[in-house]
Design an enzyme around this catalytic site. Structure first.
Site, PDB file in Angstrom:
ATOM      1  CE  LYS A 210      -3.457   2.368   2.817  1.00 19.70           C
ATOM      2  NZ  LYS A 210      -4.328   2.323   3.979  1.00 19.70           N
ATOM      3  CD  GLU A 216       9.385  -5.896   7.119  1.00 18.45           C
ATOM      4  OE1 GLU A 216       9.065  -4.818   6.553  1.00 18.45           O
ATOM      5  OE2 GLU A 216       9.218  -6.102   8.339  1.00 18.45           O
ATOM      6  N   GLY A 271      -4.795  -1.736   5.199  1.00 16.60           N
ATOM      7  CA  GLY A 271      -3.992  -2.853   4.712  1.00 16.60           C
ATOM      8  C   GLY A 271      -4.660  -4.199   4.957  1.00 16.60           C
ATOM      9  NE  ARG A 272      -6.394  -3.734  11.061  1.00 12.80           N
ATOM     10  CZ  ARG A 272      -5.714  -2.615  11.192  1.00 12.80           C
ATOM     11  NH1 ARG A 272      -4.556  -2.474  10.574  1.00 12.80           N
ATOM     12  NH2 ARG A 272      -6.176  -1.613  11.933  1.00 12.80           N
ATOM     13  CD  GLU A 357      -1.735  -4.450  11.425  1.00 16.13           C
ATOM     14  OE1 GLU A 357      -0.528  -4.755  11.488  1.00 16.13           O
ATOM     15  OE2 GLU A 357      -2.314  -4.258  10.337  1.00 16.13           O
ATOM     16  CG  HIS A 388      -4.659 -36.156  16.968  1.00 14.29           C
ATOM     17  ND1 HIS A 388      -4.829 -37.370  17.601  1.00 14.29           N
ATOM     18  CD2 HIS A 388      -5.670 -36.044  16.070  1.00 14.29           C
ATOM     19  CE1 HIS A 388      -5.885 -37.980  17.074  1.00 14.29           C
ATOM     20  NE2 HIS A 388      -6.409 -37.196  16.146  1.00 14.29           N
ATOM     21  CE  LYS A 512       5.845  -0.906   9.919  1.00 14.07           C
ATOM     22  NZ  LYS A 512       4.850  -0.179   9.143  1.00 14.07           N
TER      23      LYS A 512
END
Ligand SMILES: O=P(O)(O)OC[C@H]1O[C@](O)(CO)[C@@H](O)[C@@H]1O
Length: 549
Positions: A210, A216, A271-272, A357, A388, A512
């Site tokens: 965005k 990253e 973003g999410r 978030e 399990h 960051k």
């Protein structure tokens, strides 16, 4: 500071506390069902293709009524309407919150600052569809004229989790000729593994960011470009092998991607909440534009439901309120999401960002500290693997863990008959788990099986573990859209009640900034002034370990 009473001082809140301490001090699902067997049908809400059963919750009609009163007092529906109208309800960033406009029909009108944003949404969708079609047909070739056979999405957080999750979920609908991969981690191993068996001449990189400043993503995209140019040895190749998904045309151009190959979106898409925007391009290439539109239709079914259904039958409202009931009145700290579908293996990871978030906040919209619990820890993996591993703790541990079970009546298309037949066994486990969690096994029932007295306590299941059961016929693009929108709006409801801004994410910023400051100490051995003693010692240890002896 606003003059409305603080949440926990509202009469609707204290009424719930009283209810919890009185009538529901010791809720018992066996008793609740015995007194009212019809709750198995009454506590069901249907939305689109989803059948949502909330009968196995520690609630009565009175609980629900009190929770709805809390929702009314905290103006949940008013805030919902403001969101759909395009008002700037993301107060700390001064932005509208309009992911719902991403799936609005072409003739809808949603205004931000006096401008109808819907035509722009559809223009981008059409551009995406055109490009996806060209890649899928082979018309869009790589620099050397070879067909694109590999698509690698480079992005992180909301620019990765949505398309990566949906690609897995909808594998049955994907073009099996195309290899689609997702790179997010700045650990070089991620890109290495993603491209090691790919031919650069046949590989398209989709750089999804965005902001187009996320370190990253930019680092991985820069390395991907180097990998491509090492092989193709011509800068001009970038134009055929890189496209961008972003709101930031300037940074896209700085990176060297032609903005003609950029698919845009807008600052009113968080973003999410962005995966049904241009961020979904990799998915659209994989499943095709028609299936992508079916996905959007699924989102819209739940948007319309959330906007119009009365409180008593409003699924996101009900699920949001149930979360409030456990988090704020039973001290539940977490919420498990347990899909009984291998294809939903990344669904819970996607929800982690969506929920945590959004609602991992500890100040109110106007900056006051909250004195109540906010968002839960969201976790889970697909059944039956979890059975399990960690279900032991849910059944017999000391923590209350409300859980959503998501399952389908049919396996996805494409399995051979033998594998498709396993579906009933999968779902038998699903129903057995929700049954065991709700009703448990009493000491007397254990004794009746002849269990020696010293093992009775160990083999007793206390039950009363609340679950929601979400069932649909099968996992289709539309159903996936419905599921995601259901959770988006559930998260919205909770943020509204807790009076927090669910649409900012300031909590990710500090890390960051500090990473940027520390990096030179790791790469160049530079001194970092003002480093705290603990981190300084760790950096020194790292540098020592890094040395080759
Ligand atoms: O799409 P971008 O700008 O690269 O951001 C990626 C992610 O980083 C965050 O801003 C913070 O981690 C997320 O909200 C976002 O989804």
């Amino acid at each position: 500071m606003s003059d409305t009473p603080e949440l926990i001082r509202r009469p609707e809140w204290t009424a719930l506390e009283d209810h919890r301490a009185g009538a529901l001090a010791r809720p018992d699902l066996r008793e609740l069902f015995a007194a009212d067997p019809a709750r198995a049908e009454r506590y069901v809400v249907r939305v689109g293709d989803l059948r949502i059963d909330y009968s196995k919750h520690l609630i009565t009609d009175e609980t629900l009524a009190l929770l709805r009163e809390l929702a009314a007092a905290t103006d949940v529906f008013e805030l919902r309407d403001a969101m759909f109208r395009g008002e700037k309800i993301n107060v700390t960033e001064g932005r509208a919150v309009l992911h719902t406009a991403l799936r609005a029909p072409a003739d809808a009108a949603v205004e931000v600052d006096g401008e109808n944003v819907v035509p722009g949404v559809h223009a981008v969708l059409d551009k995406m569809a055109g490009f996806a079609g060209r890649v899928r047909s082979g018309e869009w070739t790589g620099h050397t004229g070879r067909r694109i056979r590999n698509v690698v999405n480079i992005g992180i957080g909301g620019s990765d989790l949505g398309p990566a999750m949906a690609y897995e979920a909808l594998r049955a609908f994907t073009d099996r000729e195309l290899t689609v991969r997702f790179v997010s981690n700045v650990d070089g191993a991620d890109l290495h593994e993603a491209v090691r068996d790919l031919d650069p001449a046949e590989t398209l990189f989709i750089v999804a960011s965005k902001t187009f400043t996320t370190i990253e993503t930019i680092t991985n995209a820069t390395s991907a470009r180097a990998w491509l140019l090492d092989a193709l040895k011509d800068e001009a190749a970038v134009a055929r092998h890189f496209v961008a998904l972003s709101t930031n045309a300037e940074k896209v151009a700085d990176f060297g991607i032609d903005t003609a190959n950029m698919f845009g979106f807008w600052d009113w898409v968080g973003g999410r909440y962005s995966f049904d925007s241009a961020i979904g391009l990799s998915l659209m290439i994989a499943i095709g534009p028609d299936r992508f539109r079916e996905l959007l239709d699924g989102f819209r079914i739940v948007d319309d439901h959330f906007r119009t259904a009365p409180a008593e039958a409003n699924a996101p409202l009900i699920l949001g309120l149930l979360g409030v009931w456990y988090g704020n009145f039973h001290d539940a700290q977490s919420h498990a999401v347990l899909p009984y579908s291998h294809y939903l293996s990344k669904f819970t990871a996607y929800l982690q960002q969506l929920d945590m978030e959004s609602n991992g906040k500890s100040v109110t919209r106007d900056g006051q500290p909250v004195r109540w619990q906010t968002g839960p820890v969201v976790w889970g993996t697909p059944g039956t693997n979890g059975q399990h591993a960690y279900y032991q703790l849910i059944h017999q541990g000391t923590k209350l863990i409300p859980a959503d079970f998501i399952g389908f009546a049919r396996p996805v298309a494409g399995l051979d008959d033998r594998l498709a037949a396993q579906h009933d066994l999968l779902m038998a486990n699903f129903f057995a788990q929700t049954q065991a969690l709700a009703f448990g096994k009493t000491p007397d029932e254990v004794r009746a099986e002849g269990v020696p007295e010293d093992l009775v306590a160990h083999k007793t299941f206390q039950g009363n573990h609340p679950t929601t059961t979400i069932l649909a016929r099968e996992l289709t693009p539309s159903v996936l859209g419905q599921l995601i929108a259901l959770y988006e709006h559930k998260v919205f409801v909770q943020g509204a009640i807790w009076n927090i801004d669910s649409f900012d994410q300031w909590g990710v910023e500090l890390g960051k900034v500090l990473a940027k400051r520390v990096e030179p100490a790791l790469t160049e051995g530079a001194d970092v002034p003002g480093l705290d003693p603990s981190t300084a010692a760790l950096v020194a240890a790292y540098r020592e370990l890094k040395e080759v002896h």
